[in-house]
Design an enzyme around this catalytic site. Structure first.
Site, PDB file in Angstrom:
ATOM      1  N   ASP A 427       0.856  -1.181   0.000  1.00  0.00           N
ATOM      2  CA  ASP A 427       0.000   0.000   0.000  1.00  0.00           C
ATOM      3  C   ASP A 427       0.895   1.235   0.000  1.00  0.00           C
ATOM      4  O   ASP A 427       2.106   1.140   0.262  1.00  0.00           O
ATOM      5  CB  ASP A 427      -0.888  -0.040   1.249  1.00  0.00           C
ATOM      6  CG  ASP A 427      -1.811   1.161   1.344  1.00  0.00           C
ATOM      7  OD1 ASP A 427      -2.317   1.590   0.298  1.00  0.00           O
ATOM      8  OD2 ASP A 427      -2.002   1.663   2.459  1.00  0.00           O
ATOM      9  N   LYS A 428       0.329   2.386  -0.279  1.00  0.00           N
ATOM     10  CA  LYS A 428       1.130   3.610  -0.280  1.00  0.00           C
ATOM     11  C   LYS A 428       0.940   4.413   1.005  1.00  0.00           C
ATOM     12  O   LYS A 428       1.868   4.575   1.795  1.00  0.00           O
ATOM     13  CB  LYS A 428       0.787   4.483  -1.499  1.00  0.00           C
ATOM     14  CG  LYS A 428       1.654   5.752  -1.598  1.00  0.00           C
ATOM     15  CD  LYS A 428       1.233   6.617  -2.758  1.00  0.00           C
ATOM     16  CE  LYS A 428      -0.003   7.413  -2.431  1.00  0.00           C
ATOM     17  NZ  LYS A 428       0.253   8.480  -1.427  1.00  0.00           N
ATOM     18  N   THR A 429      -0.276   4.888   1.238  1.00  0.00           N
ATOM     19  CA  THR A 429      -0.529   5.763   2.372  1.00  0.00           C
ATOM     20  C   THR A 429      -0.417   4.993   3.682  1.00  0.00           C
ATOM     21  O   THR A 429      -1.109   4.005   3.898  1.00  0.00           O
ATOM     22  CB  THR A 429      -1.928   6.390   2.258  1.00  0.00           C
ATOM     23  OG1 THR A 429      -2.034   7.057   1.009  1.00  0.00           O
ATOM     24  CG2 THR A 429      -2.168   7.371   3.385  1.00  0.00           C
ATOM     25  N   LYS A 592     -16.838  17.648   0.645  1.00  0.00           N
ATOM     26  CA  LYS A 592     -15.425  17.553   0.260  1.00  0.00           C
ATOM     27  C   LYS A 592     -15.141  16.113  -0.135  1.00  0.00           C
ATOM     28  O   LYS A 592     -15.757  15.180   0.380  1.00  0.00           O
ATOM     29  CB  LYS A 592     -14.514  17.988   1.406  1.00  0.00           C
ATOM     30  CG  LYS A 592     -14.466  17.014   2.572  1.00  0.00           C
ATOM     31  CD  LYS A 592     -13.498  17.465   3.631  1.00  0.00           C
ATOM     32  CE  LYS A 592     -13.479  16.436   4.785  1.00  0.00           C
ATOM     33  NZ  LYS A 592     -12.701  16.872   5.932  1.00  0.00           N
ATOM     34  N   ARG A 623      -1.584  15.012  -1.561  1.00  0.00           N
ATOM     35  CA  ARG A 623      -2.937  14.454  -1.544  1.00  0.00           C
ATOM     36  C   ARG A 623      -3.925  15.600  -1.698  1.00  0.00           C
ATOM     37  O   ARG A 623      -3.907  16.551  -0.913  1.00  0.00           O
ATOM     38  CB  ARG A 623      -3.190  13.706  -0.233  1.00  0.00           C
ATOM     39  CG  ARG A 623      -2.284  12.514  -0.040  1.00  0.00           C
ATOM     40  CD  ARG A 623      -2.315  12.035   1.398  1.00  0.00           C
ATOM     41  NE  ARG A 623      -3.631  11.619   1.826  1.00  0.00           N
ATOM     42  CZ  ARG A 623      -4.100  10.379   1.679  1.00  0.00           C
ATOM     43  NH1 ARG A 623      -3.354   9.456   1.116  1.00  0.00           N
ATOM     44  NH2 ARG A 623      -5.307  10.057   2.108  1.00  0.00           N
ATOM     45  N   THR A 703      -2.649   1.349  -4.662  1.00  0.00           N
ATOM     46  CA  THR A 703      -3.167   2.465  -3.876  1.00  0.00           C
ATOM     47  C   THR A 703      -4.467   2.971  -4.475  1.00  0.00           C
ATOM     48  O   THR A 703      -4.758   2.742  -5.653  1.00  0.00           O
ATOM     49  CB  THR A 703      -2.131   3.605  -3.813  1.00  0.00           C
ATOM     50  OG1 THR A 703      -2.666   4.693  -3.068  1.00  0.00           O
ATOM     51  CG2 THR A 703      -1.771   4.085  -5.209  1.00  0.00           C
ATOM     52  N   ASP A 843      -1.394  -1.154   5.953  1.00  0.00           N
ATOM     53  CA  ASP A 843      -1.667  -0.718   7.321  1.00  0.00           C
ATOM     54  C   ASP A 843      -3.136  -0.446   7.595  1.00  0.00           C
ATOM     55  O   ASP A 843      -3.505  -0.188   8.742  1.00  0.00           O
ATOM     56  CB  ASP A 843      -0.876   0.560   7.631  1.00  0.00           C
ATOM     57  CG  ASP A 843      -1.424   1.765   6.883  1.00  0.00           C
ATOM     58  OD1 ASP A 843      -1.488   2.852   7.477  1.00  0.00           O
ATOM     59  OD2 ASP A 843      -1.783   1.621   5.707  1.00  0.00           O
TER      60      ASP A 843
END
Length: 1223
Positions: A427-429, A592, A623, A703, A843
């Site tokens: 994963d990235k984030t 948003k 982001r 991601t 995560d």
């Protein structure tokens, strides 16, 4: 309409009943939803005439995480153990020994089997006993419940569904509860769910509006209410229900219940004095207990190899038994050999059919040779995995001081799989990045605002040199209103909570003189970053009080907005919205979300300017979120409320109905602007990815972020290099060309340079090789994975083409991925023709699916909760720890267990093949060669501990070297140590050693000179040296040879190794002396009496033992010496270098220093001062690449000045290593 009105204006029952069916079809649909339960709060019946009272049976509140009970432990454990093929096989052998007359005692099979079963049962019983203790501690915990208008104290396990419970601050919820009342005036309470999902933030939960006024036990005793809800399910974040409150009127008031009302077992009450709640799910039906379900069993490649080898050895066993059975009857075809005087048949045996006798003999031979199947190998492997897993948990290098956490091993069955990984999906984030957000800028109608740098279009002091491409002059009056509306939107559109500081001297700090001095907490780090950024730009969010959100504007004036509705964020919509009412009575809806979900729903605003800034920030790796709003008239607001309440009251498909309502409500927005938040790369993330690449692993990033943002992160983390040619397989490109054409274009591109050769053929360091990186998005992946209706020639096999492209790319980035798509990618790679070993690391909860799908799943204990860590095989605190886990621990685990498996088969071949040969010399009479005690204890005692210790402590290469040269990982890739050639070598080595044992002892035994001890006559001596002496001689050579073979293979010696290896040999000698030196009264035979002592009393016997051991070990030693000298592997070169430096080789530099002659004593004394000054510099070893192949090479010195090698230019590193230029 009737349904909506009945919530607030109860109708007469007769009128209400007329509309039951239409309402259910239009809104709730509960009549068609039968999988529900009705809970009577306080166990009180509803008022007469309202509805039938049907009490239901629910489980009590006991938690049972244990597997066994006192009564079912033995039968259940035995059933589970005998489901294993090896255990069941030995049980059959044991039963055969009991039923028929076999050459060996049933104890020879029964005792090892009993040992294995007992050890495993004790281990599992102990683990279950620990679970029982933990369960009792939880079940006996005291709780407070309301009974007959009083608060009583009872054990947690005695709670029942419907009980009203009082929970005080910092107490843990004893079961799943519906919040009825809170000590806070607004009916909210704050909860931490760290024990469930690891999120330490305070989450807000809401009491039922009509029961919040009940604040005492006496008041709750008057409450008449029922709850209708779904049956328990494991999803922590989903709950659908409805509460019916009976007041003085005939018809109940119905209120919807959702996850915001559900307090989960294991969560903790915070910042709230007390609450009252009703038990809704208890015991094993609570959501926490339902999440105890075990994951699917994963099997390692080593275990699969073990099973394949077992099948081979089982075939060998059957072949041996068949050969001996046939030869026995061939031998007995001669009438003179059929019934020798010492082995005459009984009358029953003569009358039995020849086929029955042959089958009985076949079973007897199976029993005689069954020890070739190593039953103790399973228990040794299990102990090695279980004990070896602690080395990861004890590793101080992987301890995170910041959070005080160590790595977790949730399963030890996959330790060796860490050394076989070929694909890493990350994963990235929160995995590659820190998930520590900071607002970098926001853009409103083309005006850029940077906290602490640019505000209201004006450059603040200290902001010189910043990028101000799109910064215009100060906005006009209209622009200022839009700017403030944008800031208000970000202060209101969130779920952030204000964590107030503790009370000091009676004064609660946190809101001081109207200004917020406390911290913000939220389940989303992005929201905290945005609210804190707004605070730096002049708008401060103060708190949520009495359903009103309070903010402080630039003029330090407090503004209050009534929070009417929250449309929560979800990963499908990728946005969230709030509806608020201002102090002037105007209704606003702020939204948003991701740009892809906001722009299609915008009807006005400076879309192009904002879009350009969003794309610019995404390229920079930030982001981005877009912000929009719309005003609602009173009528529109009423319609929105009606639509939302209708969806919320649904018991069936509530999520679907809510999603449809959100889709209708969230549209026709006016675009305000966008934000850019930075998520910094984790420490050493780039170094870790680079090391994984050097180790031969393919790294894929999966991601949900935008392509531009994810690509920037990939460049920063060195997944992509500047020389990497990026190939795009995205929706934008497939709109211009067909998917078929795009795939074939990319395929031709990557295969043009090197034909059908894949990237695995190359070293990865070759300068002539073009690096390719692939970027694909979720929509295109769905099209690739979707089965095509066209033929193969026209439509093509998209999946195979896609895989071929990926094989030739050094890295792959998959963006805009849904959680399920992540798992689909992992599954696709697993199912490819190479069947590579995959590892997934993440995560968050959205990574759980791919973690469960991969061969090895690793969770990161990060800021997105602990769901990934709970569902993983291993859990670490930082991405950088993956490097040591794979390159060091994985390398060691695999090499150790590979040696353990091969060694077990080898020593069992050595053990049983002499027994097979012996049958040719005893008339195929099934006479055992070894004594019963030796047969029983060979695998249990004499040879078990040395290999177990070896498999726990062996370090064939120094740990520092493994970390500094990741390419060594390639040497063990693709199960290289357990391939068939290696297995065949070990098997033939065992056969050779067995033949040396048997025939060496046989020919020496047959010599009269050998048996003479100079004191007795040869004939008497030969008579004393009978078959048991012969078998004992063979067994003694066997035990010493296999133990010394392991000693020769050991590279890492400690005092424990010496103690176990030499101690096991000493134990064998002592046991044999005692076993043969005492007449044991419990034995019905004394055939071994004085045999061992008699054998050792002969000097030639000692000589023969030593000679046979040397001859047995000689081929393996010669093979190793020749291979190391002529064809050394990289590992062997490193081992030689490390030995030359006496274990202090720590970096790679020229190997010329490895062949330097030792310095003379007077030179050492002359240069001691200089050496001391340079002693801190590490010795180095040079790794070069010739023709794409790695080589650790040596260079000789062409020039030496004088006799002192220290002053030689080429030999400078011999005595005083210094900085050198890498080659």
């Amino acid at each position: 309409m009737i349904s909506f009105l009945s919530l607030y204006y109860p109708l007469p029952r007769s009128l209400f009943s007329q509309y039951t069916l239409p309402l259910s079809l239009a809104c709730t649909g509960e009549e068609s939803w039968v999988d529900s339960r009705t809970v009577y709060i306080g166990h009180k019946e509803p008022p007469p005439g309202t509805e039938a009272y049907i009490p239901q049976r629910f489980p009590d509140n006991r938690i049972v995480s244990s597997k066994y009970t006192f009564w079912n432990f033995i039968p259940k454990n035995l059933f589970e153990q005998f489901r294993r093929i090896a255990n069941f096989y030995f049980l059959i052998i044991f039963l055969v020994q009991l039923i028929i007359d076999t050459p060996t005692s049933p104890m020879t099979s029964g005792l090892p089997l009993f040992f294995v079963i007992t050890v495993t049962a004790i281990k599992q019983g102990y683990e279950d006993w620990i679970s029982h203790k933990a369960d009792n501690a939880i079940n006996q915990c005291p709780v407070h419940a309301i009974q007959h208008g009083k608060v009583i104290r009872k054990q947690s396990q005695k709670l029942r569904v419907g009980d009203i419970v009082q929970v005080k601050e910092n107490e843990t919820f004893p079961c799943d509860l519906i919040l009825l009342s809170s000590s806070r005036e607004d009916g909210t309470c704050f909860v931490t769910t760290a024990s469930l999902d690891g999120e330490s933030s305070h989450k807000t939960y809401y009491a039922v509006q009509d029961t919040n006024a009940f604040n005492t036990a006496e008041e709750f005793d008057t409450l008449h209410s029922t709850i209708e809800c779904e049956q328990p399910q494991p999803d922590l974040y989903k709950y659908v229900g409805r509460i019916n409150i009976y007041l003085d009127r005939d018809e109940p008031i119905a209120r919807p219940l959702g996850s915001e009302n559900l307090l989960l077992r294991g969560a903790t009450l915070k910042n709230t004095e007390f609450i009252y709640a009703v038990a809704i799910y208890t015991g094993m039906e609570s959501k926490m207990a339902l999440n105890y379900q075990s994951k699917s069993q994963k099997r390692s490649a080593v275990e699969k190899s073990m099973n394949a080898y077992l099948i081979v050895y089982l075939c060998i066993l059957i072949s041996k038994a068949l050969i001996n059975t046939v030869l026995k009857y061939v031998w007995q075809a001669d009438t003179n050999r059929d019934e020798p005087w010492y082995n005459q048949k009984t009358e029953n045996e003569r009358q039995r059919h020849v086929l029955i006798r042959a089958f009985t003999d076949f079973l007897a031979y199976m029993v005689l040779f069954n020890y070739i199947i190593p039953v103790s190998m399973y228990v040794t492997v299990e102990m090695q995995k279980f004990l070896g897993s602690y080395f990861i948990q004890w590793d101080d290098d992987m301890f995170d001081e910041e959070i005080g956490e160590r790595p977790l091993v949730n399963t030890s069955d996959l330790n060796e799989e860490l050394g076989q990984v070929e694909y890493v999906f990350t994963d990235k984030t929160g995995t590659l990045t820190e998930n520590n957000m900071e607002l970098k800028e926001c853009c409103v109608d083309g005006h850029v605002y940077v906290p602490h740098a640019i505000c209201n279009g004006q450059v603040l002091p200290g902001a010189v040199g910043m990028d101000m491409d799109m910064i215009d002059s100060s906005p006009g009056v209209d622009g200022k209103e839009r700017e403030e509306l944008f800031f208000r939107a970000l202060c209101l559109c969130h779920t952030v909570q204000v964590k107030e500081e503790e009370t000091v001297d009676g004064i609660k700090r946190g809101i001081h003189q109207g200004k917020c001095t406390s911290s913000y907490i939220s389940s989303s780090p992005d929201e905290v970053a945005l609210v804190e950024g707004m605070q730096r730009l002049g708008f401060t969010y103060l708190r949520l009080k009495d359903s009103h959100m309070e903010i402080l504007n630039r003029e330090d004036e407090m503004e209050r907005f009534e929070l009417l509705e929250v449309l929560n964020f979800d990963s499908v919509r990728r946005r969230m919205s709030v509806i608020v009412r201002s102090s002037t009575g105007e209704h606003y809806m702020f939204c948003k979300g991701a740009d892809s979900s906001i722009f299609p729903r915008v009807v006005s605003g400076k879309v192009e300017q904002v879009r350009a800034r969003v794309e610019h920030n995404a390229v920079e790796g930030l982001r981005t979120l877009c912000v929009a709003y719309k005003k609602l008239s009173h009528v529109e607001y009423e319609d929105v409320c009606r639509l939302l309440n209708c969806a919320k009251l649904a018991l069936q498909d509530r999520d679907k109905k809510l999603a449809e309502a959100y889709d209708v409500i969230e549209k026709d927005f006016i675009l305000l602007g966008a934000t850019a938040v930075e998520d910094r790369l984790q420490d050493k993330a780039a170094d870790t990815i680079e090391s994984l690449h050097k180790a031969g692993m393919k790294v894929w990033v999966l991601t949900g972020d935008k392509m531009e943002t994810a690509a920037a992160t990939c460049y920063a983390s060195k997944l992509f290099h500047r020389s990497t040619q990026i190939l795009e397989l995205t929706t934008k490109r497939t709109e211009e060309q067909s998917l078929h054409d795009v795939l074939f274009d990319l395929s031709r591109t990557v295969l043009r340079q090197h034909g059908s050769m894949t990237r695995d053929t190359f070293s990865g360091f070759s300068g002539d090789f073009q690096d390719y990186g692939l970027i694909i998005d979720g929509a295109t992946l769905s099209a690739i994975l979707k089965p095509t209706q066209e033929g193969t020639r026209n439509g093509g096999n998209y999946k195979e083409i896609f895989l071929e492209i990926c094989r030739n790319c050094s890295a792959v980035l998959c963006c805009r991925m849904a959680p399920l798509q992540k798992a689909q990618i992992v599954k696709m790679i697993k199912a490819s023709k190479e069947h590579p070993i995959t590892l997934a690391i993440g995560d968050g909860a959205n990574d759980v699916s791919m973690i469960l799908e991969a061969h090895v799943g690793i969770g990161i204990m990060g800021k997105e909760g602990r769901q990934a860590a709970r569902n993983s095989d291993y859990a670490i605190t930082k991405f950088k720890h993956l490097k040591k886990m794979l390159l060091v621990h994985g390398h060691y685990y695999y090499v150790r267990i590979a040696e353990l498996v091969q060694y077990f088969f080898y020593k069992n071949v050595c053990f049983i093949f002499p027994q097979f040969l012996y049958q040719f010399f005893c008339g195929f009479s099934q006479q055992p060669l070894y004594d019963t005690a030796y047969l029983t204890l060979y695998n249990i005692s004499f040879t078990s501990l040395p290999i177990l210790l070896y498999s726990l402590m062996e370090q064939h290469i120094n740990m520092d070297i493994l970390k500094r040269d990741p390419s060594l990982y390639r040497d063990i890739a693709k199960n290289s140590h357990l391939r068939w050639p290696t297995f065949i070598y070990w098997t033939f080595l065992g056969l050779f050693d067995a033949m040396v044992f048997f025939f060496g002892a046989f020919f020496l035994f047959d010599n009269a000179t050998f048996t003479s001890n100079g004191q007795l006559m040869a004939t008497n001596t030969q008579m004393m040296f009978g078959n048991w002496t012969f078998g004992t001689l063979v067994f003694t050579v066997l035990v010493f040879t296999v133990t010394l073979k392991l000693a020769l293979d050991t590279h890492y010696w400690t005092w424990i190794n010496h103690f176990v290896i030499w101690g096991s040999l000493l134990f064998y000698v002592i046991f044999s002396l005692l076993w043969g030196g005492i007449i044991w009264p419990f034995l019905n035979y004394q055939r071994m009496y004085y045999v061992f002592m008699q054998m050792l009393s002969s000097g030639p016997a000692w000589l023969s033992i030593i000679l046979l051991i040397i001859v047995s070990l000689l081929p393996d030693v010669l093979k190793k010496v020749l291979c190391r000298a002529l064809w050394p592997t990289t590992t062997e070169k490193i081992q030689n270098a490390d030995k030359l430096y006496k274990g202090h080789l720590s970096e790679f530099t020229p190997l010329s220093s490895l062949h330097a002659p030792p310095a003379r004593k007077h030179e050492e004394s002359q240069n001691s001062a200089h050496r001391r000054s340079d002693s801190s510099l590490p010795k180095k070893l040079m790794c070069t690449y010739w023709g794409g192949r790695r080589d650790y090479c040596t260079f000789s010195s062409f020039l030496q000045i004088g006799e002192n090698p220290r002053f030689s230019g080429a030999a400078y590193a011999y005595s005083a290593p210094g900085p050198e230029t890498s080659v």
